[in-house]
Write an enzyme that holds these catalytic residues in place. Structure first.
Site, PDB file in Angstrom:
ATOM      1  N   LYS A   1      13.807  38.171  -6.715  1.00 30.77           N
ATOM      2  CA  LYS A   1      14.649  39.370  -6.616  1.00 30.77           C
ATOM      3  C   LYS A   1      16.063  39.043  -6.167  1.00 30.77           C
ATOM      4  CE  LYS A   1      13.039  42.361  -7.936  1.00 30.77           C
ATOM      5  NZ  LYS A   1      12.825  42.621  -9.404  1.00 30.77           N
TER       6      LYS A   1
ATOM      7  N   GLY B   1      18.402  38.038  -8.583  1.00 28.85           N
ATOM      8  CA  GLY B   1      19.207  38.054  -9.796  1.00 28.85           C
ATOM      9  C   GLY B   1      18.696  37.114 -10.866  1.00 28.85           C
TER      10      GLY B   1
ATOM     11  N   THR C   1      16.535  37.530 -13.515  1.00 28.29           N
ATOM     12  CA  THR C   1      16.581  38.026 -14.888  1.00 28.29           C
ATOM     13  C   THR C   1      18.023  38.168 -15.364  1.00 28.29           C
ATOM     14  OG1 THR C   1      14.557  39.274 -14.405  1.00 28.29           O
ATOM     15  CG2 THR C   1      15.704  39.806 -16.448  1.00 28.29           C
ATOM     16  N   TRP C   2      18.892  38.565 -14.468  1.00 26.08           N
ATOM     17  CA  TRP C   2      20.323  38.672 -14.783  1.00 26.08           C
ATOM     18  C   TRP C   2      20.861  37.309 -15.219  1.00 26.08           C
ATOM     19  CZ3 TRP C   2      24.629  39.828 -10.657  1.00 26.08           C
ATOM     20  CH2 TRP C   2      25.817  40.160 -11.305  1.00 26.08           C
TER      21      TRP C   2
ATOM     22  N   HIS D   1      10.676  29.678  -9.019  1.00 24.00           N
ATOM     23  CA  HIS D   1      10.746  30.287  -7.686  1.00 24.00           C
ATOM     24  C   HIS D   1      10.211  29.332  -6.616  1.00 24.00           C
ATOM     25  CE1 HIS D   1      12.117  34.053  -9.185  1.00 24.00           C
ATOM     26  NE2 HIS D   1      10.982  34.480  -9.659  1.00 24.00           N
TER      27      HIS D   1
ATOM     28  N   ARG E   1      21.280  35.654  -2.991  1.00 27.99           N
ATOM     29  CA  ARG E   1      21.665  37.050  -2.784  1.00 27.99           C
ATOM     30  C   ARG E   1      21.473  37.430  -1.315  1.00 27.99           C
ATOM     31  NH1 ARG E   1      18.593  42.155  -5.820  1.00 27.99           N
ATOM     32  NH2 ARG E   1      20.218  43.732  -5.497  1.00 27.99           N
TER      33      ARG E   1
ATOM     34  N   SER F   1      14.749  45.042  -2.685  1.00 29.32           N
ATOM     35  CA  SER F   1      14.343  44.890  -4.075  1.00 29.32           C
ATOM     36  C   SER F   1      12.916  44.361  -4.172  1.00 29.32           C
ATOM     37  CB  SER F   1      15.313  43.947  -4.794  1.00 29.32           C
ATOM     38  OG  SER F   1      15.024  43.872  -6.171  1.00 29.32           O
TER      39      SER F   1
ATOM     40  N   SER G   1      25.366  43.289 -18.574  1.00 26.12           N
ATOM     41  CA  SER G   1      25.583  44.401 -17.648  1.00 26.12           C
ATOM     42  C   SER G   1      24.272  45.136 -17.409  1.00 26.12           C
ATOM     43  CB  SER G   1      26.619  45.370 -18.204  1.00 26.12           C
ATOM     44  OG  SER G   1      26.114  46.033 -19.353  1.00 26.12           O
TER      45      SER G   1
ATOM     46  N   MET H   1      21.407  45.809 -20.281  1.00 28.16           N
ATOM     47  CA  MET H   1      20.107  45.161 -20.139  1.00 28.16           C
ATOM     48  C   MET H   1      18.982  46.180 -19.955  1.00 28.16           C
ATOM     49  SD  MET H   1      20.841  41.746 -17.855  1.00 28.16           S
ATOM     50  CE  MET H   1      19.083  41.399 -17.717  1.00 28.16           C
TER      51      MET H   1
END
Length: 329
Positions: free
Chosen positions: A70, A72, A74-75, A123, A146, A154, A242, A246
């Site tokens: 969590k 970022g 996937t971003w 991860h 993050r 998240s 963005s 997405m």
């Protein structure tokens, strides 16, 4: 209070069922986990797979997108896909999960069968990660970091959305779990420091910086990956990675995992906001996490990631981004 009924698989063996009304340090985990080498993982990550990862034969052109869950992930996968396609990810039929698969979840034969250059999502903390031991097998790592308070929020909704965690607690309990490192992938602080202090070739990117200055950060990612980059590619990448784009893109919004989610759960792509933690943390919870942040992270790391020593408070972890801005998780 919610009652948790879950189990832990410790080094491949089921460790019984638990039922209690709240969690305290020293209690069994109130969510379903696989424990590998002392680190809690999603049950999709098998103990046997964790054992074989150190023996994986990496290649010099391999890249691992390394993130604490969590942060970022996937971003960044979508950004990489955009860069790989020179700004036209829609020309590729594969989802981001198929292009950059979750390494810990893969079978070894499938990882071996991928054509080079291979880009994986991971991860794993550094000590459990795949890494080359010879000059021709030294790969690269793209590490996204993050604000842990936003990560905590998240991750809480992530747990509530996926039925496999079997988590029924509320945010105050989850915040305690997070602060004590009893969530997926263990301690955020240990995870991040493990990658900051390692001797591998790592590009560290903060979620906040990527949101505030994408036109500066994206070329750094492209250069690290050895991919072509110009103003046109950067502009297309910003547009197509963005949150709004997405969220409606079936190849990047993770809707292919809906069968693993509770009916009516918040979407996988929930908000992606910088500073959303303010609507969830109490002052006491915020101060407790600040104290652990100060204790378990180095001033050098804090300055490297966020440009200043923010030991006293994570209020400063904003970059120049508006706290209501949205980015995928």
């Amino acid at each position: 209070m919610a009652v948790a009924n879950s189990y832990v698989i410790l080094n491949g063996k089921v460790e019984g069922c638990k039922s209690k009304t709240s969690w305290s340090p020293g209690d069994p985990l109130p969510w379903t986990a696989n424990i590998c080498q002392g680190v809690p993982f999603n049950i999709a990550i098998k103990y046997e797979r964790c054992k074989e990862i150190p023996d994986f034969k990496t290649k010099a052109d391999d890249v691992f997108i390394v993130t604490y869950p969590k942060s970022g992930t996937t971003w960044m996968q979508q950004i990489v896909k955009c860069l790989q396609t020179k700004g036209y990810p829609e020309t590729v039929e594969k989802t981001v999960g198929e292009l950059n698969p979750w390494f810990e979840e893969m079978e070894q034969k499938d990882a071996d069968a991928m054509t080079s250059p291979r880009i994986f999502k991971s991860h794993s903390p550094y000590h459990m990660a795949a890494k080359g031991n010879t000059p021709d097998s030294k790969c690269k790592y793209l590490h996204v970091v993050r604000n842990p308070k936003d990560v905590c929020v998240s991750q809480y909704y992530h747990y509530k959305g996926f039925w496999e965690y079997e988590y029924t607690g509320e945010f105050p309990e989850f915040c305690d779990l997070f602060i004590h490192g009893q969530v997926e992938c263990g301690s955020w602080f240990d995870f991040v420091m493990s990658w900051y202090t390692c001797s591998e070739e790592v590009l560290h990117i903060t979620y906040e910086d990527l949101k505030a200055r994408p036109a500066e950060v994206i070329p750094k990612v492209a250069n690290f990956l050895g991919l072509e980059c110009n103003d046109t590619i950067v502009g297309l990448t910003i547009e197509k990675s963005s949150f709004s784009k997405m969220k409606t893109d079936a190849k990047s919004n993770m809707t292919w995992m809906n069968d693993l989610r509770h009916a009516g759960a918040v979407p996988f792509m929930r908000k992606g906001k910088v500073g959303d933690w303010r609507g969830h943390f109490t002052e006491e919870q915020s101060q407790r996490l600040d104290a652990v942040f100060q204790e378990k992270s180095s001033a050098e790391m804090r300055i490297a990631f966020w440009g200043k020593d923010i030991a006293q408070t994570l209020e400063a972890v904003q970059g120049d981004a508006d706290q209501e801005s949205e980015s995928p998780s």
